[in-house]
Design a protein around this motif. Structure first.
Motif, short mmCIF file in Angstrom:
data_model
loop_
_atom_site.label_atom_id
_atom_site.label_comp_id
_atom_site.label_asym_id
_atom_site.label_seq_id
_atom_site.Cartn_x
_atom_site.Cartn_y
_atom_site.Cartn_z
N ALA A 179 -6.58 21.00 29.62
CA ALA A 179 -7.74 20.94 28.74
C ALA A 179 -7.50 20.03 27.54
O ALA A 179 -8.40 19.26 27.14
N SER A 180 -6.31 20.09 26.97
CA SER A 180 -6.03 19.26 25.80
C SER A 180 -6.06 17.78 26.17
O SER A 180 -6.59 16.95 25.41
N VAL A 181 -5.53 17.44 27.34
CA VAL A 181 -5.51 16.04 27.78
C VAL A 181 -6.92 15.58 28.17
O VAL A 181 -7.37 14.49 27.78
N ALA A 182 -7.63 16.42 28.95
CA ALA A 182 -8.97 16.05 29.40
C ALA A 182 -9.94 15.96 28.24
O ALA A 182 -10.81 15.07 28.20
N SER A 183 -9.81 16.87 27.28
CA SER A 183 -10.71 16.88 26.12
C SER A 183 -10.57 15.59 25.30
O SER A 183 -11.57 15.03 24.83
N LEU B 78 -13.48 7.18 33.81
CA LEU B 78 -14.40 6.21 34.43
C LEU B 78 -15.47 5.76 33.43
O LEU B 78 -16.38 5.00 33.79
N GLY B 79 -15.38 6.25 32.19
CA GLY B 79 -16.31 5.83 31.14
C GLY B 79 -17.60 6.59 31.11
O GLY B 79 -18.59 6.14 30.51
N LYS B 80 -17.63 7.80 31.73
CA LYS B 80 -18.86 8.58 31.78
C LYS B 80 -18.78 9.77 30.81
O LYS B 80 -17.72 10.31 30.55
N GLN B 81 -19.94 10.14 30.32
CA GLN B 81 -20.03 11.25 29.35
C GLN B 81 -20.17 12.56 30.12
O GLN B 81 -21.09 12.73 30.91
N ALA B 82 -19.26 13.49 29.88
CA ALA B 82 -19.30 14.78 30.57
C ALA B 82 -18.94 15.89 29.60
O ALA B 82 -18.08 15.73 28.74
N VAL B 83 -19.60 17.03 29.76
CA VAL B 83 -19.29 18.21 28.99
C VAL B 83 -18.92 19.33 29.95
O VAL B 83 -19.57 19.51 30.98
N LYS C 22 -13.85 10.72 23.68
CA LYS C 22 -14.03 9.27 23.49
C LYS C 22 -15.34 8.80 24.08
O LYS C 22 -15.87 7.76 23.68
N GLN C 23 -15.88 9.56 25.05
CA GLN C 23 -17.14 9.19 25.70
C GLN C 23 -18.31 10.03 25.21
O GLN C 23 -19.40 9.98 25.79
N GLY C 24 -18.08 10.82 24.16
CA GLY C 24 -19.16 11.66 23.63
C GLY C 24 -19.31 12.98 24.34
O GLY C 24 -20.33 13.67 24.18
N GLY C 25 -18.29 13.38 25.10
CA GLY C 25 -18.32 14.65 25.81
C GLY C 25 -17.29 15.60 25.24
O GLY C 25 -16.85 15.47 24.10
N GLY C 26 -16.86 16.58 26.04
CA GLY C 26 -15.84 17.51 25.58
C GLY C 26 -15.92 18.83 26.31
O GLY C 26 -16.54 18.96 27.37
N ILE C 27 -15.28 19.83 25.73
CA ILE C 27 -15.19 21.17 26.32
C ILE C 27 -15.85 22.17 25.38
O ILE C 27 -15.58 22.16 24.17
#
Length: 623
Positions: free
Chosen positions: A121-125, A25-30, A130-135
């Motif tokens: 996790a690999s797909v979501a990460s 959705l284009g949102k930054q999440a960690v 791309k949105q400045g987030g990650g795991i």
């Protein structure tokens, strides 16, 4: 101070779905996960469903991860058979519940969460980065605070504090976020089930032969009757690719009323004659001559261990179509006959040179446990607190309707709805409870899964009753025979279900979920209609000490559990009910030795219970 749009606490399938969808959705999440890697703290029975409700829409796993999910993800087997067994001694009566399993279902796959969540996790990460987030793994959230400037600060054991606009709590049934914020109380024994599971190894083609499935199929078997040891619940076996997930799931209140060790409940299923024949395997026993010198014993044990490993790896590949193909393509063998000859040669060497014996038993790989929320009893009516949204197990959302048990798909649906609510709030810069929280609640209330937690689905009931029509009504006793007769009539069934739904689940649960329905009636049915099974051996399960010794731990000298009332009746029951015997009596008090804890949270209601610090505690290989 670092700032993110959203922090997701918990790296299970629910939290990962939220990360993926928010990122899309284009949102930054960690995402913050306490385990050393995603998947090492997760346990499930487990079957992952994709559903197509007749009324309303749910968000399925393939909606989150793409239409090629089935082809790409590390799934075990597509469940094509769903069977219920009533047991009594060496007699068993079987019902085919596949039509109930297929009701409103696109697919159901058996899964092992270590593998599956690693893939999630690999797909979501990739999407999140791309949105400045990650795991971020190996991090345990210790506290959440709101400053005077209305900033939300997250404190962890391992990182500097950081700021977020919103939080998704996906930290499981024993949600620390819920406890820390006072969003809900800890779940009571009458609101949850305790599940205990072992992973059993079998060659791929042996599984297919025993369970009468082909390489593209899987089977789910459920058990009720005397295997329950007079508790409300039952046992299960799910076929994986080259393992079985075998376990027991019982209403925790039932276990409290008659405390029984969780390992004993699993063993009761393993030692049922029908089950023992399904799981049996050829097991190597090693006996090193104690008369040899210590050095010679060590040398011989090293050589023998290496040879046994070679034998087992070849055996499991030899009896797997994909394994045989892999060995032939690699050039190690020309054909199956050559593999079989090599296998026989190693066997002969083991017997003649090392005096090993091949006996009949079964091979257990991993022991685990968890609490499972019963959404009928404990779903959060208000699944939010300030700017925190609770999803899946953390919100007490799970489906337990007789043989229908679902959780993974419910959590994924919740994750998408939470992501939609938070995305809307980010766009409007409004994270107030009456905006974001109430909107999320409205989305959750629209979910067909919520309806399943609140009402009896008469169409599902109709299919279930149709599956039981081969049971003479007089066998189940006058009380239930009368109910069966009412439910057999379409008009009366609709009227009865309407009245039941009007009264509410809490009024009819004592009738539906009773010792009579889970124990006495199945025993009676098995005795009078069952087929006799003559076992070919008696399985010998590992002791609880052996099961714990096989697990991997990163020991933490600081206990994540604090006992404040060592003389409480609750903790006295935990001496029996803790799956790994962490509790024991000393000087008329209950004491804790936390090192063997598998983090099931069975003791959470009566203790100060936390998840271990980052990377600490148990590490599951299968989940």
């Amino acid at each position: 101070m670092e700032t993110f749009d959203v922090a997701i606490v918990g790296g299970g399938s629910t939290g990962l779905a939220a990360l993926k969808h928010l990122s899309d959705l284009g949102k930054q999440a960690v995402l913050i996960e306490a385990g050393p890697q995603v998947g090492t703290k997760n346990v499930s029975g487990g079957i992952l469903y994709s559903k197509r409700p007749r009324n309303g829409k749910v968000h399925n796993v393939e909606d989150v991860y793409g239409s090629d999910f089935e082809a790409s993800a590390p799934l075990e087997r597509h469940i094509s058979k769903y069977i219920l067994h009533a047991t009594s001694g060496n007699k068993i009566f079987t019902l085919d519940l596949t039509p109930a399993h297929e009701y409103q279902t696109n697919f159901g796959y058996s899964v092992l969460l270590n593998k599956l969540n690693s893939w999630f996790a690999s797909v979501a990460s990739e999407s999140a980065e791309k949105q400045g987030g990650g795991i971020v793994t190996g991090v345990h959230v210790r506290d959440i605070q709101w400053s005077n400037e209305n900033k939300t600060l997250i404190h962890t054991d391992e990182l500097e504090e950081f700021q977020v606009k919103a939080i998704i709590a996906a930290d499981g049934v024993n949600s620390e976020i819920a406890y820390l914020t006072g969003a809900r109380q800890k779940f009571s024994p009458n609101e949850v089930y305790q599940g205990v599971k072992v992973v059993i190894r079998l060659p791929e083609e042996t599984i297919e032969e025993r369970f009468e499935i082909d390489t593209s199929e899987g089977a789910a078997h459920l058990f009720a009757g005397d295997v329950t040891l007079n508790h409300i619940g039952g046992g299960f076996i799910y076929t994986n690719r080259d393992t079985l997930s075998l376990g027991a799931v019982y209403h925790y209140e039932s276990l409290f009323s008659k405390p029984t060790e969780p390992s004993t409940l699993v063993n009761a299923l393993i030692q049922n004659p029908f089950v023992s024949e399904l799981i049996k395997d050829e097991v190597i026993t090693i006996d090193i001559d104690r008369e040899l010198s210590k050095e010679e014993q060590l040398r011989k044990r090293f050589a023998l261990t290496k040879l046994v490993k070679t034998f087992e790896e070849l055996r499991y590949s030899c009896y797997s179509s994909s394994g045989r193909t892999r060995l032939i393509d690699s050039g190690k063998f020309k054909n199956f006959e050559e593999m079989k000859a090599k296998l026989d040669s190693i066997r002969q060497e083991l017997i003649e040179k090392y005096n090993t014996k091949f006996v009949t038993n079964y091979v257990e790989l991993e022991y685990s446990a968890k609490l499972v929320p019963d959404g009928k009893r404990c779903r959060m009516k208000k699944p939010y607190h300030r700017n925190i949204l609770f999803v899946g197990d953390a919100a007490g959302r799970g489906i337990f309707i007789g043989p229908r048990i679902e959780g993974l798909n419910v959590g994924i649906d919740d994750a998408v709805r939470a992501s939609l609510a938070i995305s809307r709030s980010i766009d409007k810069n409004n994270f107030a409870e009456d905006y974001m929280g109430q909107y999320y609640t409205s989305l959750v209330e629209q979910s067909p899964y919520t309806r399943d937690m609140k009402e009896i689905d008469k169409e599902y009931l109709k299919i279930f009753l149709e599956s039981t029509k081969s049971i003479p009504k007089e066998i189940v006793g006058s009380r239930y025979g009368f109910i069966f007769k009412i439910m057999s009539s379409g008009k009366l069934r609709g009227l009865a279900v309407g009245i039941a739904n009007l009264l509410g689940y809490e009024k009819i649960l004592p009738l539906v979920e009773s010792e009579e329905t889970y124990v006495q009636v199945p025993i009676e049915v098995a005795l009078k209609l069952g087929k006799k099974i003559d076992p070919s051996y008696t399985p010998v399960p590992p002791s609880i000490e052996e099961r714990v010794a096989r697990l991997r731990y990163n020991d933490d000298p600081i206990s994540h559990i604090i006992v404040r009332e060592p003389e409480s009746e609750f903790l006295r029951k935990l001496v029996v009910l803790c799956p790994t015997r962490c509790y024991y009596h000393e000087d008329n008090k209950v004491m804790l030795q936390h090192e063997g804890c598998i983090e099931c949270g069975s003791c959470a209601k009566g203790t100060e219970w936390r998840h271990p610090r980052g990377e600490k505690g148990v590490i599951f290989n299968y989940g």
